[in-house]
Design an enzyme around this catalytic site. Structure first.
Site, short mmCIF file in Angstrom:
data_model
loop_
_atom_site.label_atom_id
_atom_site.label_comp_id
_atom_site.label_asym_id
_atom_site.label_seq_id
_atom_site.Cartn_x
_atom_site.Cartn_y
_atom_site.Cartn_z
N GLU A 1 3.46 5.43 6.44
CA GLU A 1 4.47 4.49 5.96
C GLU A 1 5.60 5.14 5.16
O GLU A 1 5.74 4.90 3.95
CB GLU A 1 3.80 3.38 5.15
N GLU B 1 -2.72 0.23 11.63
CA GLU B 1 -3.20 -0.72 10.62
C GLU B 1 -2.83 -2.13 11.04
O GLU B 1 -1.73 -2.37 11.54
CB GLU B 1 -2.56 -0.48 9.23
#
Ligand code: IFM
Length: 468
Positions: A165, A364
């Site tokens: 991320e 995710e």
């Protein structure tokens, strides 16, 4: 009409990260990470929680592997503690590599594919000497770390994720200071973000030099940005916001360089902020070439969407949009995030259409639901079952449309340390009783195991079915 199913070789897994589950912060000569230091600041973490015990997985990892096996999962996405392997940012700590080697060996032995993340936010505190990711020297330190891990584990690990991320690192770590290292520096944040991407590109090369057949990806937090109304102004605002959140990472990774509109936006911000540099001083000749074309698969972390409206730039809001929604009576997790599988499906199709049909791993996806064990000792988390079901249907739908999604890593295997929110939000399909470390697979874990076994995802809410 036949029911769409997942193929037999689909990579079914679950994900965790080192700092969120391990505890044992100083074991085997580990160094301090930025999260150890940040977590000690009063008020930084809700409830005052820290990573000292977490799920105790540094010691209890064999139990975690056994649970993966029981559930029939074929992959485990976990991260290597960067500050364990490089305690002072530069010196390799072989004892930490021994630890991760034992986990990888156990996974391989159990027929579970290790999906290794290198930077899931726990960089060595020592690297703050050059301001963490704001300093370009951190890129070199990251590459050396990636090399050390690849040398040790490369013969057994096929799937690598360099960075987790990049946008969240940039936004929460360097722009808003809500995550470690807690820096509030709008101008510096864009520099940090660039170095994270450069770190990805250079680490990918380093890994492939050591492990020629490695599959290297990066996990992006992608948030579809949808306009609040059909107005031209809101559509433009949503597109601009998409540039800031999504295209700023996707475009350079796909060899297109940074998107022009967002680059102009950032240059305007740097000017307004009175920064003594422009992006030309940061994105050096050759950098974009080092970022592009090195990604064997795009890792997609998807949770929800952003609904954007046009808004004036103010001292508090440097960007010409506001995230205004969703509002009203929409399904939400216990953390208030909208449950929006249709935006997930649309996102996957968009990646396929706009970025040349990349291979995609869902790295995710999951939701916060606070269900606790009931009198029968079981955790009846029916809302998580429905979250999982609807998002897996979205993946199936995208696959049916030709999108090459080859794996799904549910977030998260375990309830764990949810960063600045401490231990309150529970993302796990396995409940963790923190005082004892006791693990209890929730009903959602049993549901997931059934999907993994059969490849079939029910087309309606199966919450009434007995999974417990
Ligand atoms: O727990 C985090 C994870 O570490 C990174 N992606 C989002 C998850 C949920 O907030």
């Amino acid at each position: 009409m036949t029911t769409p199913t997942f193929p037999h070789d689909f990579l079914w897994g679950a994900a965790t990260s080192a700092f969120q589950i391990e505890g044992s912060r100083t074991a085997d000569g580990a160094g301090e990470s930025v999260w150890d230091v940040f977590g000690r600041q009063p008020g930084a973490v809700e409830g005052g929680g820290d990573g000292s015990l977490a799920c105790d997985s540094y010691r209890r990892w064999p139990e975690d592997v056994a649970i993966l096996e029981e559930l029939g999962l074929r992959a485990y996405r976990f991260s290597i503690g960067w500050s364990r392997v490089m305690p002072d940012g530069h010196r390799v700590n072989e004892a930490a590599l021994d630890h991760y080697e034992r986990i990888v060996d156990a996974l391989v032995e159990a027929g579970i594919d290790p999906v290794v993340t290198l930077n899931h936010w726990d960089m060595p505190q020592a690297l703050m000497a050059d301001r963490g990711w704001i300093g370009r020297s951190t890129v070199d330190a990251f590459v050396a770390y990636a090399q050390a891990v690849a040398h040790r584990l490369g013969d057994r690990v096929q799937h690598w994720i360099t960075q987790n991320e990049p946008w969240i690192i940039q936004l929460l770590g360097y722009q808003l200071g809500l995550h470690a290292p807690g820096i509030v520096d709008l101008a510096g944040s864009v520099v940090a973000g660039h170095h994270v991407l450069l770190g990805h590109g250079r680490a990918a090369d380093a890994i492939k030099q050591v492990v020629p057949g490695a599959q290297v990806g990066v996990a992006l937090s992608l948030f579809p940005c949808e306009p609040a109304t059909g107005s031209e102004a809101d559509r433009e605002a949503a597109w601009a916001s998409d540039g800031y959140v999504n295209r700023w990472y996707l475009d350079p990774l796909h060899g297109r360089g940074y998107p022009k509109d967002t680059r102009e936006l950032w240059d305007g911000i740097l000017l307004r902020e009175g920064a003594d540099f422009t992006l030309d001083d940061v994105i050096l000749p050759g950098d974009e070439e080092q970022i592009g074309g090195r990604t064997d698969f795009v890792g997609v972390n998807y949770y929800t969407r952003r609904v954007c409206a046009a808004a004036p730039v103010t001292a508090e809001r440097p960007f010409p949009w506001a995230v205004v929604g969703p509002t009203g009576d929409v399904p939400r997790t216990d953390e208030g995030w909208e449950v929006r599988p249709e935006s997930f499906d649309a996102l996957l199709r968009r990646l396929h259409d706009d970025y040349g049909a990349p291979r995609i791993m869902i790295t995710e996806n999951g939701g916060v639901y606070g269900d606790a064990p009931t009198h029968d000792g079981k955790v009846h988390d029916n809302r998580r079952i429905e979250y999982l079901r609807s998002h897996l249907r979205a993946v199936l739908s995208a696959r049916e449309a030709g999108v090459d999604v080859f794996g799904y890593m549910q977030w998260s295997l375990l309830d764990n340390f949810e960063w600045a929110l401490g231990y309150r939000p529970r993302f796990g399909i396995v409940h963790v009783d923190y005082p004892t470390g006791r693990r209890t697979p929730k009903d959602s874990a049993l549901f997931y195991a059934q999907v993994v076994r059969s490849g079939v995802v029910p087309d309606e809410d199966p919450a009434h079915l007995p999974f417990g």
